[in-house]
Write a protein that holds these residues in place. Structure first.
Motif, mmCIF file in Angstrom:
data_model
loop_
_atom_site.group_PDB
_atom_site.id
_atom_site.type_symbol
_atom_site.label_atom_id
_atom_site.label_comp_id
_atom_site.label_asym_id
_atom_site.label_seq_id
_atom_site.Cartn_x
_atom_site.Cartn_y
_atom_site.Cartn_z
ATOM 1 N N TYR A 171 -5.855 13.342 1.048
ATOM 2 C CA TYR A 171 -6.529 12.095 1.440
ATOM 3 C C TYR A 171 -5.565 11.207 2.206
ATOM 4 O O TYR A 171 -4.429 10.987 1.768
ATOM 5 C CB TYR A 171 -7.012 11.320 0.204
ATOM 6 C CG TYR A 171 -8.002 12.062 -0.648
ATOM 7 C CD1 TYR A 171 -9.377 11.922 -0.430
ATOM 8 C CD2 TYR A 171 -7.572 12.888 -1.683
ATOM 9 C CE1 TYR A 171 -10.292 12.603 -1.219
ATOM 10 C CE2 TYR A 171 -8.472 13.580 -2.475
ATOM 11 C CZ TYR A 171 -9.831 13.429 -2.236
ATOM 12 O OH TYR A 171 -10.736 14.102 -3.023
ATOM 13 N N LEU A 172 -6.052 10.698 3.338
ATOM 14 C CA LEU A 172 -5.267 9.751 4.130
ATOM 15 C C LEU A 172 -6.162 8.538 4.386
ATOM 16 O O LEU A 172 -7.213 8.659 5.013
ATOM 17 C CB LEU A 172 -4.877 10.413 5.461
ATOM 18 C CG LEU A 172 -4.112 9.559 6.471
ATOM 19 C CD1 LEU A 172 -2.731 9.195 5.934
ATOM 20 C CD2 LEU A 172 -3.960 10.306 7.809
ATOM 21 N N THR A 173 -5.768 7.391 3.848
ATOM 22 C CA THR A 173 -6.581 6.189 4.018
ATOM 23 C C THR A 173 -5.899 5.242 4.988
ATOM 24 O O THR A 173 -4.750 4.842 4.771
ATOM 25 C CB THR A 173 -6.827 5.507 2.653
ATOM 26 O OG1 THR A 173 -7.477 6.444 1.797
ATOM 27 C CG2 THR A 173 -7.703 4.269 2.797
ATOM 28 N N LEU A 174 -6.582 4.924 6.075
ATOM 29 C CA LEU A 174 -5.979 4.111 7.141
ATOM 30 C C LEU A 174 -6.685 2.769 7.263
ATOM 31 O O LEU A 174 -7.908 2.710 7.420
ATOM 32 C CB LEU A 174 -6.096 4.870 8.478
ATOM 33 C CG LEU A 174 -5.438 6.250 8.536
ATOM 34 C CD1 LEU A 174 -5.787 6.942 9.861
ATOM 35 C CD2 LEU A 174 -3.915 6.137 8.372
ATOM 36 N N PHE A 175 -5.908 1.699 7.187
ATOM 37 C CA PHE A 175 -6.475 0.355 7.335
ATOM 38 C C PHE A 175 -6.530 0.035 8.826
ATOM 39 O O PHE A 175 -5.499 -0.156 9.474
ATOM 40 C CB PHE A 175 -5.569 -0.648 6.608
ATOM 41 C CG PHE A 175 -6.255 -1.921 6.189
ATOM 42 C CD1 PHE A 175 -7.618 -2.111 6.345
ATOM 43 C CD2 PHE A 175 -5.518 -2.946 5.597
ATOM 44 C CE1 PHE A 175 -8.246 -3.286 5.933
ATOM 45 C CE2 PHE A 175 -6.119 -4.128 5.173
ATOM 46 C CZ PHE A 175 -7.488 -4.294 5.345
ATOM 47 N N ALA A 176 -7.734 -0.001 9.354
ATOM 48 C CA ALA A 176 -7.889 -0.202 10.796
ATOM 49 C C ALA A 176 -8.391 -1.600 11.149
ATOM 50 O O ALA A 176 -8.066 -2.136 12.211
ATOM 51 C CB ALA A 176 -8.851 0.833 11.376
ATOM 52 N N PHE A 177 -9.217 -2.190 10.258
ATOM 53 C CA PHE A 177 -9.750 -3.530 10.549
ATOM 54 C C PHE A 177 -10.136 -4.197 9.231
ATOM 55 O O PHE A 177 -10.927 -3.657 8.458
ATOM 56 C CB PHE A 177 -10.962 -3.416 11.477
ATOM 57 C CG PHE A 177 -11.358 -4.718 12.111
ATOM 58 C CD1 PHE A 177 -10.769 -5.126 13.297
ATOM 59 C CD2 PHE A 177 -12.304 -5.550 11.513
ATOM 60 C CE1 PHE A 177 -11.126 -6.340 13.892
ATOM 61 C CE2 PHE A 177 -12.653 -6.769 12.093
ATOM 62 C CZ PHE A 177 -12.067 -7.156 13.286
ATOM 63 N N SER A 178 -9.587 -5.368 8.986
ATOM 64 C CA SER A 178 -9.847 -6.044 7.715
ATOM 65 C C SER A 178 -10.972 -7.072 7.864
ATOM 66 O O SER A 178 -11.312 -7.477 8.977
ATOM 67 C CB SER A 178 -8.574 -6.742 7.224
ATOM 68 O OG SER A 178 -8.346 -7.928 7.958
ATOM 69 N N THR A 179 -11.508 -7.495 6.720
ATOM 70 C CA THR A 179 -12.555 -8.529 6.750
ATOM 71 C C THR A 179 -12.000 -9.832 7.335
ATOM 72 O O THR A 179 -12.756 -10.662 7.813
ATOM 73 C CB THR A 179 -13.104 -8.796 5.327
ATOM 74 O OG1 THR A 179 -12.000 -8.907 4.415
ATOM 75 C CG2 THR A 179 -14.000 -7.679 4.851
ATOM 76 N N GLU A 180 -10.681 -9.976 7.287
ATOM 77 C CA GLU A 180 -10.041 -11.193 7.819
ATOM 78 C C GLU A 180 -9.754 -11.075 9.320
ATOM 79 O O GLU A 180 -9.517 -12.080 9.993
ATOM 80 C CB GLU A 180 -8.730 -11.477 7.084
ATOM 81 C CG GLU A 180 -8.917 -11.990 5.658
ATOM 82 C CD GLU A 180 -9.383 -10.925 4.680
ATOM 83 O OE1 GLU A 180 -9.052 -9.737 4.879
ATOM 84 O OE2 GLU A 180 -10.110 -11.278 3.729
ATOM 85 N N ASN A 181 -9.784 -9.861 9.839
ATOM 86 C CA ASN A 181 -9.457 -9.671 11.258
ATOM 87 C C ASN A 181 -10.514 -10.249 12.208
ATOM 88 O O ASN A 181 -10.285 -10.353 13.416
ATOM 89 C CB ASN A 181 -9.208 -8.187 11.591
ATOM 90 C CG ASN A 181 -7.884 -7.673 11.057
ATOM 91 O OD1 ASN A 181 -7.777 -6.506 10.660
ATOM 92 N ND2 ASN A 181 -6.848 -8.509 11.043
ATOM 93 N N TRP A 182 -11.683 -10.641 11.676
ATOM 94 C CA TRP A 182 -12.700 -11.300 12.522
ATOM 95 C C TRP A 182 -12.209 -12.642 13.045
ATOM 96 O O TRP A 182 -12.810 -13.217 13.942
ATOM 97 C CB TRP A 182 -14.004 -11.495 11.736
ATOM 98 C CG TRP A 182 -14.667 -10.215 11.352
ATOM 99 C CD1 TRP A 182 -14.741 -9.679 10.089
ATOM 100 C CD2 TRP A 182 -15.338 -9.277 12.215
ATOM 101 N NE1 TRP A 182 -15.419 -8.476 10.126
ATOM 102 C CE2 TRP A 182 -15.801 -8.209 11.409
ATOM 103 C CE3 TRP A 182 -15.605 -9.245 13.589
ATOM 104 C CZ2 TRP A 182 -16.502 -7.125 11.930
ATOM 105 C CZ3 TRP A 182 -16.309 -8.161 14.101
ATOM 106 C CH2 TRP A 182 -16.746 -7.114 13.285
#
Ligand code: IPE
Ligand code: IPE
Ligand code: MG
Length: 224
Positions: free
Chosen positions: A50-61
């Motif tokens: 498993y590779l989990t990548l953070f690409a866009f956060s709820t705060e990035n808006w």
């Protein structure tokens, strides 16, 4: 030696990298995508599941509109160009996060997941519009609705990562020592590696160095 089943990554530092090169932040995002490809390949080589990548956060808006649109257009392009390759490599794609994107993007995400759903070698969890606090609130609402008891097993079952084991390690690039609302529940016992390099500069060698260090770490889980 610790086995490595699940690696989570906060891919941070694209914007600063672009500016450092006297170009735009978006230029950095574009380059960052090349690192994503490198890390996927290296994860396969290392037999990571498993590779989990953070690409866009709820705060990035909160970012400027043109940067947000650029990020999503990059994602769209990436999926269109690479989903067949991912599929051929027996990689399963799963999106975590709230999917309130354009109809077109929602459809692309749906198709990409569907196409790769049976794949077994590596599962990539792409965190898009993901925020851990909102995930937890949603999980508790689920418990209440289904009248389930509040315990660790049931909370886990109601998270977006319900069928995924917790990350063994978290890597954050970009010389910033914080979690930025990423997997707060799931990272409870993960080993955390903060890397100085900005994401576009992070390479296979750096990745393997972290993995090697992780393998040698004594994990106690409260024991001695
Ligand atoms: C990439 O790094 C993370 C995304 C939100 C896509 P940043 O865009 O946060 O880059 P820095 O941290 O501003 O350099
Ligand atoms: C975290 O990076 C989110 C992603 C990598 C997608 P940020 O750059 O958004 O985090 P903060 O705002 O500096 O904490
Ligand atoms: Mg950042």
């Amino acid at each position: 030696m610790n086995p490595i089943n699940h690696v989570a990554i906060i891919m941070d530092g694209n914007g600063r990298w672009g500016l450092k090169k006297k170009k735009s932040r978006n230029f950095g995002h574009e380059k960052g995508l090349l690192t994503v490809e490198k890390i996927i390949k290296e994860s396969l080589k290392n037999k990571i599941k498993y590779l989990t990548l953070f690409a866009f956060s709820t705060e990035n808006w909160k970012r400027p509109k043109y940067e947000i649109s650029f990020l999503f257009s990059l994602l769209e392009k990436f999926l269109k160009e690479k989903i067949n390759d991912l599929n051929k490599n027996n990689i399963k794609l799963k999106i975590i996060g709230k999917r309130n994107f354009s109809k077109r993007l929602n459809k692309i995400l749906y198709i990409s997941e569907k196409k790769t759903i049976e794949n077994k070698k590596l599962q990539i969890n792409l965190a898009l519009n993901y925020g851990s606090k909102s995930e937890l609130v949603y999980a508790f609402k689920g418990l209440k609705k289904k009248k389930q008891r509040i315990n660790e097993t049931n909370i886990k079952k109601n998270l977006e990562t319900s069928n995924i084991p917790d990350p063994d390690l978290l890597i954050r690039t970009g010389n910033t020592n914080r979690l930025s609302n990423f997997l707060l529940w799931q990272l409870a016992y993960s080993e955390i590696f903060f890397e100085k390099k900005l994401w576009p500069d992070f390479n296979e060698k750096d990745y393997n160095k972290v993995l090697k260090k992780f393998k040698k770490t004594k994990r106690n889980f409260g024991n001695i």
